[in-house]
Design a protein around this motif. Sequence first.
Motif, PDB file in Angstrom:
ATOM      1  N   GLU A   1      -5.051  -9.733  14.032  1.00  0.00           N
ATOM      2  CA  GLU A   1      -6.060  -8.691  13.834  1.00  0.00           C
ATOM      3  C   GLU A   1      -5.414  -7.323  13.648  1.00  0.00           C
ATOM      4  N   ARG A   2      -4.347  -7.027  14.391  1.00  0.00           N
ATOM      5  CA  ARG A   2      -3.671  -5.739  14.229  1.00  0.00           C
ATOM      6  C   ARG A   2      -3.024  -5.620  12.854  1.00  0.00           C
ATOM      7  N   PHE A   3      -2.470  -6.716  12.347  1.00  0.00           N
ATOM      8  CA  PHE A   3      -1.784  -6.670  11.056  1.00  0.00           C
ATOM      9  C   PHE A   3      -2.765  -6.647   9.886  1.00  0.00           C
ATOM     10  N   SER A   4      -3.959  -7.206  10.103  1.00  0.00           N
ATOM     11  CA  SER A   4      -5.031  -7.217   9.100  1.00  0.00           C
ATOM     12  C   SER A   4      -4.566  -7.761   7.742  1.00  0.00           C
ATOM     13  N   PRO A   5      -4.179  -9.037   7.697  1.00  0.00           N
ATOM     14  CA  PRO A   5      -3.661  -9.601   6.437  1.00  0.00           C
ATOM     15  C   PRO A   5      -4.768  -9.970   5.463  1.00  0.00           C
ATOM     16  N   GLY A   6      -4.399 -10.034   4.198  1.00  0.00           N
ATOM     17  CA  GLY A   6      -5.328 -10.536   3.194  1.00  0.00           C
ATOM     18  C   GLY A   6      -5.263 -12.039   3.076  1.00  0.00           C
ATOM     19  N   TYR A   7      -4.090 -12.618   3.432  1.00  0.00           N
ATOM     20  CA  TYR A   7      -3.881 -14.059   3.343  1.00  0.00           C
ATOM     21  C   TYR A   7      -3.078 -14.521   4.556  1.00  0.00           C
ATOM     22  N   ILE A   8      -3.384 -15.733   5.019  1.00  0.00           N
ATOM     23  CA  ILE A   8      -2.681 -16.310   6.159  1.00  0.00           C
ATOM     24  C   ILE A   8      -2.177 -17.687   5.757  1.00  0.00           C
TER      25      ILE A   8
ATOM     26  N   GLY B   1      -2.427 -10.407 -10.627  1.00  0.00           N
ATOM     27  CA  GLY B   1      -2.642  -8.971 -10.512  1.00  0.00           C
ATOM     28  C   GLY B   1      -2.686  -8.451  -9.088  1.00  0.00           C
ATOM     29  N   ILE B   2      -2.490  -9.307  -8.078  1.00  0.00           N
ATOM     30  CA  ILE B   2      -2.507  -8.886  -6.676  1.00  0.00           C
ATOM     31  C   ILE B   2      -1.067  -8.638  -6.252  1.00  0.00           C
ATOM     32  N   THR B   3      -0.696  -7.365  -6.108  1.00  0.00           N
ATOM     33  CA  THR B   3       0.708  -7.036  -5.867  1.00  0.00           C
ATOM     34  C   THR B   3       0.966  -6.325  -4.542  1.00  0.00           C
ATOM     35  N   HIS B   4      -0.045  -5.841  -3.855  1.00  0.00           N
ATOM     36  CA  HIS B   4       0.170  -5.067  -2.625  1.00  0.00           C
ATOM     37  C   HIS B   4      -0.592  -5.670  -1.452  1.00  0.00           C
ATOM     38  N   GLU B   5      -0.547  -6.974  -1.349  1.00  0.00           N
ATOM     39  CA  GLU B   5      -1.280  -7.654  -0.285  1.00  0.00           C
ATOM     40  C   GLU B   5      -0.404  -7.819   0.952  1.00  0.00           C
ATOM     41  N   ARG B   6      -1.049  -8.035   2.089  1.00  0.00           N
ATOM     42  CA  ARG B   6      -0.348  -8.302   3.340  1.00  0.00           C
ATOM     43  C   ARG B   6      -0.570  -9.766   3.731  1.00  0.00           C
ATOM     44  N   TYR B   7       0.490 -10.371   4.295  1.00  0.00           N
ATOM     45  CA  TYR B   7       0.457 -11.797   4.592  1.00  0.00           C
ATOM     46  C   TYR B   7       0.888 -12.050   6.034  1.00  0.00           C
TER      47      TYR B   7
END
Length: 275
Positions: free
Chosen positions: A37-44, A166-172
């Motif tokens: 939750e703290r990292f708030s990723p777009g994908y896991i 086109g997704i280049t700035h996502e968090r994982y």
Amino acid sequence: MRERPVVTVAVEDMGILLIGSVHTLYRNVPGVIDEIERFSPGYIAIELIDRNQESTSHEIENIRRMYYPKIFGIDRPIDITVKRYLGGTDPGVFLREEIMRYACLPLNIASSLSYDHLHGLYNRLFPGRFYTFGWSEDDTRRYIYERDEYMAGKFIDLMRSLKDSGITHERYVILTGRRHIPGILCILEAYRYTNDVGSYYAGGKVLDVFSLKELEDPLPLAYDKSRDNYIKNRFIKSILSSLFLPAYSLLFFIIALAILLAVIAGIYSAISALI
């Protein structure tokens, strides 16, 4: 093996948080959820074949339900891992490893139960550490190092496919068992500099350059050799399980019965003293 029960490593410049945990423990689940939750990723990315696969892992099952739309499986089918282990291990080595594994089974069960249910005492005795027993070189190679390579490769494929769309700035977030973290981290760091999915990593040498296709091959040796090893090792596993598991079941029954009789005797003594 003495290790931290939860390992977290952030690779900030790649937008990746690696979380490694002990699948048999439920006490650490809230902490794993808080980290995500703290990292708030777009994908896991998780240690499953796909997000519809159920598992016995407490933290993975919770995360799979909570973040289902964000989940991607990066592991290979367990039957391939088992076939590569049984087919690629000399029967003499396998026999020694199975005996060690079954001999250590009560210790591993006791370690997990104590950590979850007697955590205060456990933490005073072994602060910040968790013990597991019975791992050896050959099963570590198949179950840990090879899957480090496979899961890292599948995750890199996921990042590449998202980048192509086109997704280049996502968090994982990558959520696996804690033993996979050093190897996956080394592969990701190598990829950052080489842009090569199959780069050699220092966590445990399996192949100098690995490929996902090769790691999906259930026959690690020549067909005849893999087949012979597989048949012999399946037989060894069947014999040992038929010896050890009933013996342990009987032992646990005797211990439980002894505890029950002791409690009944204590209650009877207390009642007799009052009368």
